[in-house]
Write an enzyme that holds these catalytic residues in place. Structure first.
Site, PDB file in Angstrom:
ATOM      1  N   ASN A   1       8.001 -75.357   9.163  1.00 46.00           N
ATOM      2  CA  ASN A   1       7.962 -73.960   9.607  1.00 46.00           C
ATOM      3  C   ASN A   1       8.510 -73.077   8.496  1.00 46.00           C
ATOM      4  O   ASN A   1       9.322 -73.505   7.695  1.00 46.00           O
ATOM      5  CB  ASN A   1       8.817 -73.775  10.871  1.00 46.00           C
ATOM      6  CG  ASN A   1       8.450 -72.516  11.651  1.00 46.00           C
ATOM      7  OD1 ASN A   1       8.478 -71.410  11.116  1.00 46.00           O
ATOM      8  ND2 ASN A   1       8.102 -72.685  12.897  1.00 46.00           N
TER       9      ASN A   1
ATOM     10  N   ASP B   1      -7.871 -71.334  18.951  1.00 44.10           N
ATOM     11  CA  ASP B   1      -8.863 -70.807  17.996  1.00 44.10           C
ATOM     12  C   ASP B   1      -9.926 -71.813  17.550  1.00 44.10           C
ATOM     13  O   ASP B   1     -10.869 -71.447  16.836  1.00 44.10           O
ATOM     14  CB  ASP B   1      -8.144 -70.235  16.764  1.00 44.10           C
ATOM     15  CG  ASP B   1      -7.198 -71.236  16.116  1.00 44.10           C
ATOM     16  OD1 ASP B   1      -7.495 -72.448  16.089  1.00 44.10           O
ATOM     17  OD2 ASP B   1      -6.131 -70.801  15.613  1.00 44.10           O
TER      18      ASP B   1
ATOM     19  N   TYR C   1      -9.113 -59.903  24.740  1.00 40.40           N
ATOM     20  CA  TYR C   1      -9.443 -61.300  24.427  1.00 40.40           C
ATOM     21  C   TYR C   1     -10.774 -61.412  23.683  1.00 40.40           C
ATOM     22  O   TYR C   1     -10.951 -62.308  22.854  1.00 40.40           O
ATOM     23  CB  TYR C   1      -9.427 -62.157  25.699  1.00 40.40           C
ATOM     24  CG  TYR C   1      -8.021 -62.641  25.997  1.00 40.40           C
ATOM     25  CD1 TYR C   1      -7.498 -63.759  25.356  1.00 40.40           C
ATOM     26  CD2 TYR C   1      -7.197 -61.950  26.872  1.00 40.40           C
ATOM     27  CE1 TYR C   1      -6.202 -64.193  25.593  1.00 40.40           C
ATOM     28  CE2 TYR C   1      -5.889 -62.372  27.123  1.00 40.40           C
ATOM     29  CZ  TYR C   1      -5.408 -63.504  26.477  1.00 40.40           C
ATOM     30  OH  TYR C   1      -4.120 -63.924  26.698  1.00 40.40           O
TER      31      TYR C   1
ATOM     32  N   ASN D   1      -2.868 -73.841  19.917  1.00 42.79           N
ATOM     33  CA  ASN D   1      -3.799 -72.829  19.416  1.00 42.79           C
ATOM     34  C   ASN D   1      -5.101 -72.851  20.200  1.00 42.79           C
ATOM     35  O   ASN D   1      -5.593 -73.907  20.579  1.00 42.79           O
ATOM     36  CB  ASN D   1      -4.065 -73.044  17.924  1.00 42.79           C
ATOM     37  CG  ASN D   1      -2.794 -72.910  17.109  1.00 42.79           C
ATOM     38  OD1 ASN D   1      -1.798 -72.390  17.612  1.00 42.79           O
ATOM     39  ND2 ASN D   1      -2.806 -73.388  15.884  1.00 42.79           N
TER      40      ASN D   1
ATOM     41  N   HIS E   1      -3.299 -75.165  25.550  1.00 38.15           N
ATOM     42  CA  HIS E   1      -3.438 -73.820  26.110  1.00 38.15           C
ATOM     43  C   HIS E   1      -4.893 -73.368  26.203  1.00 38.15           C
ATOM     44  O   HIS E   1      -5.176 -72.166  26.228  1.00 38.15           O
ATOM     45  CB  HIS E   1      -2.603 -72.812  25.295  1.00 38.15           C
ATOM     46  CG  HIS E   1      -1.133 -73.053  25.407  1.00 38.15           C
ATOM     47  ND1 HIS E   1      -0.199 -72.437  24.598  1.00 38.15           N
ATOM     48  CD2 HIS E   1      -0.416 -73.841  26.251  1.00 38.15           C
ATOM     49  CE1 HIS E   1       1.011 -72.846  24.936  1.00 38.15           C
ATOM     50  NE2 HIS E   1       0.908 -73.702  25.935  1.00 38.15           N
TER      51      HIS E   1
ATOM     52  N   SER F   1       7.000 -71.681  17.199  1.00 38.66           N
ATOM     53  CA  SER F   1       8.351 -71.151  17.423  1.00 38.66           C
ATOM     54  C   SER F   1       9.124 -72.022  18.408  1.00 38.66           C
ATOM     55  O   SER F   1      10.317 -71.825  18.603  1.00 38.66           O
ATOM     56  CB  SER F   1       8.278 -69.709  17.932  1.00 38.66           C
ATOM     57  OG  SER F   1       7.480 -69.660  19.097  1.00 38.66           O
TER      58      SER F   1
ATOM     59  N   GLU G   1      10.369 -70.564   9.104  1.00 38.78           N
ATOM     60  CA  GLU G   1      11.727 -70.136   9.455  1.00 38.78           C
ATOM     61  C   GLU G   1      12.376 -71.094  10.448  1.00 38.78           C
ATOM     62  O   GLU G   1      11.714 -71.993  10.966  1.00 38.78           O
ATOM     63  CB  GLU G   1      11.725 -68.711  10.014  1.00 38.78           C
ATOM     64  CG  GLU G   1      10.483 -68.292  10.757  1.00 38.78           C
ATOM     65  CD  GLU G   1      10.559 -66.868  11.297  1.00 38.78           C
ATOM     66  OE1 GLU G   1      10.526 -66.746  12.539  1.00 38.78           O
ATOM     67  OE2 GLU G   1      10.642 -65.911  10.507  1.00 38.78           O
TER      68      GLU G   1
ATOM     69  N   CYS H   1     -16.199 -68.527  34.526  1.00 40.83           N
ATOM     70  CA  CYS H   1     -16.371 -67.614  35.655  1.00 40.83           C
ATOM     71  C   CYS H   1     -15.079 -67.620  36.473  1.00 40.83           C
ATOM     72  O   CYS H   1     -14.583 -68.693  36.848  1.00 40.83           O
ATOM     73  CB  CYS H   1     -17.552 -68.065  36.507  1.00 40.83           C
ATOM     74  SG  CYS H   1     -17.735 -67.066  38.002  1.00 40.83           S
TER      75      CYS H   1
END
Ligand code: BV8
Length: 265
Positions: free
Chosen positions: A233, A120, A79, A118, A135, A209, A235, A143
Site C-alpha cells: 500500500n 471494474d 454508476y 474492485n 463486491h 484501506s 500508506e 433488473c
C-alpha cells in the site's frame, strides 16, 4: 519483543515456496489505471480528477439500497458514469503482475485465489482467472425487479434509471450488480473466499484501506490461521500493524518486483 521486518526478497522466497496463495485487492490497484479510489491518498500530488470518491460524494446517498429507492435517477447516472470510466480503463503493471503471479504459483502445482473488492473487471482484462468479485461488478447490471443480468454496451444509458424490459412494472429498472453498504455479499463469493483463506499459507492485501467488512476480515482470518501475511500500500492502514510484512509503495511497482523475485521475469 520487536517484530522482525522481513524484506521484499523474503516475500519473493515465500511466494516461490507457497502452496496456497490468496490475494485481496482494493481500489488502489486500479489507481494507476486512472480509476479513483474511495478513501486514502487524496494528496496534493494527485490531480483533482483523481481525488478519492468519498471525499467528493456521499456514499449514503449513492451506495446504499435506500439511496436507490429514494432517487434511482441520481444513483443510475452516477454508476453509469463510473461504469463507462471502468470500461475505458486498461490494466496496469499491478494487474498484469497478479496474473503472472497466478501462472507462477499454478505452474508449480500450487493454488491461487484472487479476491477483489474492485468492481471494474480490470483483473479479468489482465488475464487473471477465477477472480472472486466480493463486491460484484459495475460492468454488469441487473433488473431490480427479477434480478435478470445484463451487460450494457459502452455508450451512456439513454434514460435514468434504464428500463430493464422485464415485466415488473415500476421495479423493471436496471441497477448496477454491485454490493451496496448494508447488502450481503454474493453467497458463492463468500464460500469461495472462506475456503481459500482457510487453507492459504500466504496472503497478500494490496491497495485496500482495509476498513470495509467483511472483506477486511479475511486478512485477520488468514493471520489467525498462521498464514504469512503481506500488505502492499502507498500508506499505512489498520492492516499495517497486523501483517508480517508491510511494503510501502505502489502496486504497479511493488507487485512486478515480487513476481520477478519469485519466478524470474
Ligand atoms: C454487509 C459499492 C451484512 C460498490 C462498496 C464490521 C465492522 C464495521 C462495519 C461493518 C462490519 N461488518 C459490516 C459492516 C458495515 C459495512 C462496512 O464495512 N462499513 C465500514 C465502511 C465501516 N459493510 C457492509 O455494509 C457490507 N455488507 O456487511 O452486509 C449483511 C449480511 C446479511 C444480510 C444483509 C447484510 C457491504 C460492503 C460493500 C460496500 N460496497 N461500494 C461501488 O460503488 O463500487 S464500498 C467501497 O469500499 C468499494 O466497493 C471498495 O471495494 C470498498 C473497499 O475500499 P478499498 O477497495 O479498500 O478502496 P479505498 O479507496 O478505501 O482504499 C484504497 C487504498 O489504496 C488506500 O489505502 C490507498 O492508500 C491505497 N492506494 C492508492 N493508490 C495505490 C494504493 N496502494 C497501492 N498502490 C497504489 N498505486
Amino acid at each position: 519483543m520487536a517484530k522482525l521486518r522481513p524484506s521484499i526478497e523474503h516475500v519473493g522466497e515465500r511466494l516461490r515456496g507457497a502452496k496456497s496463495v490468496v490475494v485481496l485487492t482494493g481500489a488502489g490497484v486500479s489507481a494507476e489505471s486512472g480509476l479513483r479510489t474511495f478513501r486514502g491518498a487524496t494528496g496534493a500530488d494527485l490531480p483533482p480528477d483523481m481525488r478519492a470518491l468519498w471525499k467528493e460524494f456521499d456514499p449514503q446517498t449513492l451506495a446504499t439500497p435506500e439511496a436507490f429507492e429514494a432517487d434511482p435517477e441520481k444513483v443510475s447516472r452516477w454508476y453509469d458514469w463510473r461504469r463507462r470510466g471502468c470500461l475505458a480503463a486498461e490494466p496496469n503493471p499491478g494487474h498484469t503482475a497478479l496474473a503472472a503471479m497466478q501462472r507462477g504459483v499454478e505452474e508449480r502445482g500450487g493454488s491461487f485465489t484472487l479476491l477483489t473488492q474492485n468492481v471494474d473487471r480490470l483483473h479479468h482484462k489482465a488475464g487473471s482467472t477465477g477472480v472472486v468479485e466480493l463486491h460484484g461488478s459495475i460492468i454488469v447490471w441487473r433488473c431490480a425487479g427479477c434480478g435478470r443480468r445484463f451487460e450494457p454496451g459502452a455508450e451512456p444509458f439513454e434514460r435514468h434509471p434504464a428500463p430493464s424490459g422485464c415485466r415488473h412494472g415500476a421495479a423493471a429498472i436496471l441497477r448496477p450488480d454491485v454490493v451496496w453498504f448494508g447488502e450481503a455479499l454474493p453467497e458463492p463469493a463468500i464460500r469461495a473466499a472462506d475456503a481459500a483463506v482457510e487453507e492459504c499459507d500466504l496472503f497478500f492485501s494490496v491497495g485496500t484501506s482495509a476498513v470495509v467488512f467483511p472483506a477486511a476480515g479475511y486478512l485477520l482470518l488468514a493471520a489467525r490461521n498462521g498464514a504469512f501475511t503481506v500488505e502492499v500500500n502507498r500508506e499505512d492502514t489498520p492492516a499495517s500493524g497486523v501483517v508480517d510484512c508491510s511494503i510501502r509503495g505502489s502496486s504497479g511497482e511493488v507487485l512486478p518486483w515480487i513476481v520477478e523475485l519469485a519466478f524470474g521475469a
